[in-house]
Design a protein around this motif. Sequence first.
Motif, PDB file in Angstrom:
ATOM      1  N   CYS A   1       0.847  -1.189   0.000  1.00 13.18           N
ATOM      2  CA  CYS A   1       0.000   0.000   0.000  1.00 13.18           C
ATOM      3  C   CYS A   1       0.885   1.241   0.000  1.00 13.18           C
ATOM      4  O   CYS A   1       1.731   1.412   0.880  1.00 13.18           O
ATOM      5  CB  CYS A   1      -0.913   0.021   1.234  1.00 13.18           C
ATOM      6  SG  CYS A   1      -1.948  -1.447   1.410  1.00 13.18           S
TER       7      CYS A   1
ATOM      8  N   VAL B   1      -2.431   0.152  -4.458  1.00 12.93           N
ATOM      9  CA  VAL B   1      -2.419  -1.101  -3.704  1.00 12.93           C
ATOM     10  C   VAL B   1      -2.121  -2.235  -4.675  1.00 12.93           C
ATOM     11  O   VAL B   1      -2.814  -2.392  -5.686  1.00 12.93           O
ATOM     12  CB  VAL B   1      -3.765  -1.345  -2.984  1.00 12.93           C
ATOM     13  CG1 VAL B   1      -3.757  -2.696  -2.286  1.00 12.93           C
ATOM     14  CG2 VAL B   1      -4.043  -0.232  -1.988  1.00 12.93           C
TER      15      VAL B   1
ATOM     16  N   THR C   1      -4.163   4.115   4.854  1.00 11.33           N
ATOM     17  CA  THR C   1      -4.366   3.448   3.567  1.00 11.33           C
ATOM     18  C   THR C   1      -4.422   1.942   3.737  1.00 11.33           C
ATOM     19  O   THR C   1      -5.272   1.262   3.145  1.00 11.33           O
ATOM     20  CB  THR C   1      -3.231   3.838   2.603  1.00 11.33           C
ATOM     21  OG1 THR C   1      -3.242   5.244   2.405  1.00 11.33           O
ATOM     22  CG2 THR C   1      -3.404   3.143   1.264  1.00 11.33           C
TER      23      THR C   1
ATOM     24  N   ALA D   1      -7.731  -0.288   2.911  1.00 10.37           N
ATOM     25  CA  ALA D   1      -7.608  -1.317   1.881  1.00 10.37           C
ATOM     26  C   ALA D   1      -7.960  -2.692   2.430  1.00 10.37           C
ATOM     27  O   ALA D   1      -8.671  -3.476   1.791  1.00 10.37           O
ATOM     28  CB  ALA D   1      -6.195  -1.307   1.300  1.00 10.37           C
TER      29      ALA D   1
ATOM     30  N   CYS E   1      -7.920  -5.215  -6.497  1.00 11.58           N
ATOM     31  CA  CYS E   1      -7.083  -4.114  -5.989  1.00 11.58           C
ATOM     32  C   CYS E   1      -7.083  -2.943  -6.965  1.00 11.58           C
ATOM     33  O   CYS E   1      -7.147  -1.775  -6.543  1.00 11.58           O
ATOM     34  CB  CYS E   1      -5.659  -4.609  -5.750  1.00 11.58           C
ATOM     35  SG  CYS E   1      -5.492  -5.790  -4.387  1.00 11.58           S
TER      36      CYS E   1
ATOM     37  N   TRP F   1     -10.355  -1.165  -6.714  1.00  8.41           N
ATOM     38  CA  TRP F   1     -10.433  -0.389  -5.461  1.00  8.41           C
ATOM     39  C   TRP F   1      -9.679   0.921  -5.593  1.00  8.41           C
ATOM     40  O   TRP F   1     -10.153   1.972  -5.147  1.00  8.41           O
ATOM     41  CB  TRP F   1      -9.857  -1.224  -4.323  1.00  8.41           C
ATOM     42  CG  TRP F   1      -9.944  -0.556  -2.991  1.00  8.41           C
ATOM     43  CD1 TRP F   1     -11.002  -0.557  -2.125  1.00  8.41           C
ATOM     44  CD2 TRP F   1      -8.936   0.239  -2.369  1.00  8.41           C
ATOM     45  NE1 TRP F   1     -10.708   0.175  -1.009  1.00  8.41           N
ATOM     46  CE2 TRP F   1      -9.450   0.685  -1.120  1.00  8.41           C
ATOM     47  CE3 TRP F   1      -7.656   0.629  -2.742  1.00  8.41           C
ATOM     48  CZ2 TRP F   1      -8.707   1.475  -0.263  1.00  8.41           C
ATOM     49  CZ3 TRP F   1      -6.915   1.420  -1.890  1.00  8.41           C
ATOM     50  CH2 TRP F   1      -7.441   1.842  -0.661  1.00  8.41           C
ATOM     51  N   CYS F   2      -8.484   0.872  -6.192  1.00 11.16           N
ATOM     52  CA  CYS F   2      -7.698   2.102  -6.382  1.00 11.16           C
ATOM     53  C   CYS F   2      -8.433   3.085  -7.292  1.00 11.16           C
ATOM     54  O   CYS F   2      -8.444   4.301  -7.032  1.00 11.16           O
ATOM     55  CB  CYS F   2      -6.323   1.761  -6.957  1.00 11.16           C
ATOM     56  SG  CYS F   2      -5.258   0.829  -5.836  1.00 11.16           S
TER      57      CYS F   2
END
Length: 498
Positions: A146, A157, A237, A241, A266, A269-270
Motif C-alpha cells: 500500500c 495497492v 491506507t 484497503a 485491488c 479499489w484504487c
Amino acid sequence: MAKSDREIVEILEAFDLTRCAHSAALLVGVDEKTVARYVAIRDEGGDPLARPRRPRVTDPFKDKIEDLVERSQGRIRADVVHQRLLAMGFTGNERSTRRAVAAAKDGFRAGNRRSYRPWVPEPGMWLQFDWGAGPMVDGRRTSLFCAWLSWSRFRVVLPVWDQTLPTLVACLDATLRRIGGAPTYVLTDNAKTVTVEHVAGVAIRHPEIVAAGRHYGCKVETCEPFDPESKGGVEATVKIAKADLVPTSANLAPAYESFAQLADACFEWCERVNGRVHRETRAVPADRLAEERRHLHVLPAQPHAVALGEERLVNDDQTVSFGSVRYSTPPGHVGTKVWCRVAGDELVVVGRTPSGLAEIARHRLSTPGNPSILDAHYPNHPGGNLPRPPRPRPRTSEETEFLDLGEGAHRWLIEAGAAGATKVRSKMRKAVELAAALDPRQVDHALGLAAIAGRFGDGDLVSILDHLATAGAPTDVVFVDETHSVQPGTSPWERFGS
C-alpha cells in the motif's frame, strides 16, 4: 453554604452599584461579611466563582506522590503508590490515593506532553508505503503493498505473495510508473528489507534499497521506531484497503478464486478511491495527481533489475530457461526480457506490464529434464500430453455441406474415423441428402446419437431417424456389441423327453 454562580455575580453587581458592603448586603439579602469576602477575592485577582479547595488527607504526602510519578515517567500504578504511602503512615483509603495519583499524572503529562507541528506536504516531495496482510488465495497467504502520495492522496495497492526485497523493488517500480514519476523522498517503516540495523539510534540502510532509490532518483527515509504519527497516512491506507479487500464477516466479501482476481479487485479499489472526493483536501486525488506530476522526477526507461534476479528471454514456446530447466510464462511476453529469481523452493518470474514490473509466474523449482509447464499459460491448447482430438477442417464443398449440419456431424466424423468405418464419404453424402429432404436439425441429432452408440453401418442413420420419428427422443442409447447374439439358444431342449 456556598453560593451559586448567579448569586456571586449579583453580590458583585450590587457592590459595584453601591460601593458599600453593608448596602450591597441589604440589596441581595446576604451577610455583609459575605459581600466583603467575594469583593476581596476579586480585587486580589482571584476567581470569585472558583470553589475553595478543602484540605485532603493526601496533602501531607503530595510531594512524595509527585516524586514517584516523575521518577516513573508517569507509569507507576496507584496501588503501588498506596502501598508506599501506607508504609509512611498514611491513614487514608486507596480511593483517595488514586485521585491524588491521577492528578499528579495529569500535571506530569501537561509539562511533558509531546508537541506536534502540523505537517504540510508539498507536491512531488513524499511517497509513503507499508505492508498489510492480504487474503488467502489457493490456501496461501498474500500481502498488500500500500502506497500513497502525501500531497495528492493518490493511493496504489498491489497484491504480492511475499515481502522480500526483490518484490519490494518490483512494487516500487510499478507504483512509480502508475503515478507517472518519482518523488524526492520515499518514507516507510524499518523493515529488514530497508533498514539492516540501528547503531546508536541511527538507521543503517540496506545497500540494495539505497541503490534502487538512487536508480529512480529518490531518497529512502524510514520512520522513527514506535512512532506511528510519522506514518499515519499510509497506515490509514492499509487499514482502509484491508477493510474492503480482505474478506471478513464485516464486509461479507467472497473469497478470491485466483491471484489474478485479487489483482483486479485491488485495481478496481484504487480506481474507486482515487476517483472520489477526499475528506480532507475536498478534491479528487486523481485530479490532484495530474497537477503533482509536474513536480515529479522523470523515471528511467529501464527498471532497477539488480535485485529482481537474472535476466532471461522468453522463447517462442512461452518458456524461459533457468538452471537448465524450462518454465512456462503467460501469453503476451514472447520475445521480451523477464527476470527470474529463486524465493525459497520457488522460481519467481517478473515481467514488464503496462502498469510496470509485476510478478507474472511462479513455479516450484524443478530439475533438468523435468520442465515445469502450467496449462493455465496456454489457454488455447488442450492440457496434458495425451493425444489431441482431431478438429474437422473441410476442404471440399461436400465436406463443408456435411459439417455445416452441426455438432452431431462433427462428432460422427471423428468417431467414425476412430472406429475405422468404411464408405465414410458415401455415408456423408447420404446424410446431406436426408437433411435436404427432412429437418437438418433432426439429421444432425441422429448423427450425434450414432456417434455415441458407435453405429456406422449403411442403414444405421435411417434406422435412427425412423425411431426418432415414431418413438420420440430416446432415453437410453443402445451400444452395438458384435459378440452378443439375440438368437435363442438350445438349453430348453436339454430336458426334452426326460
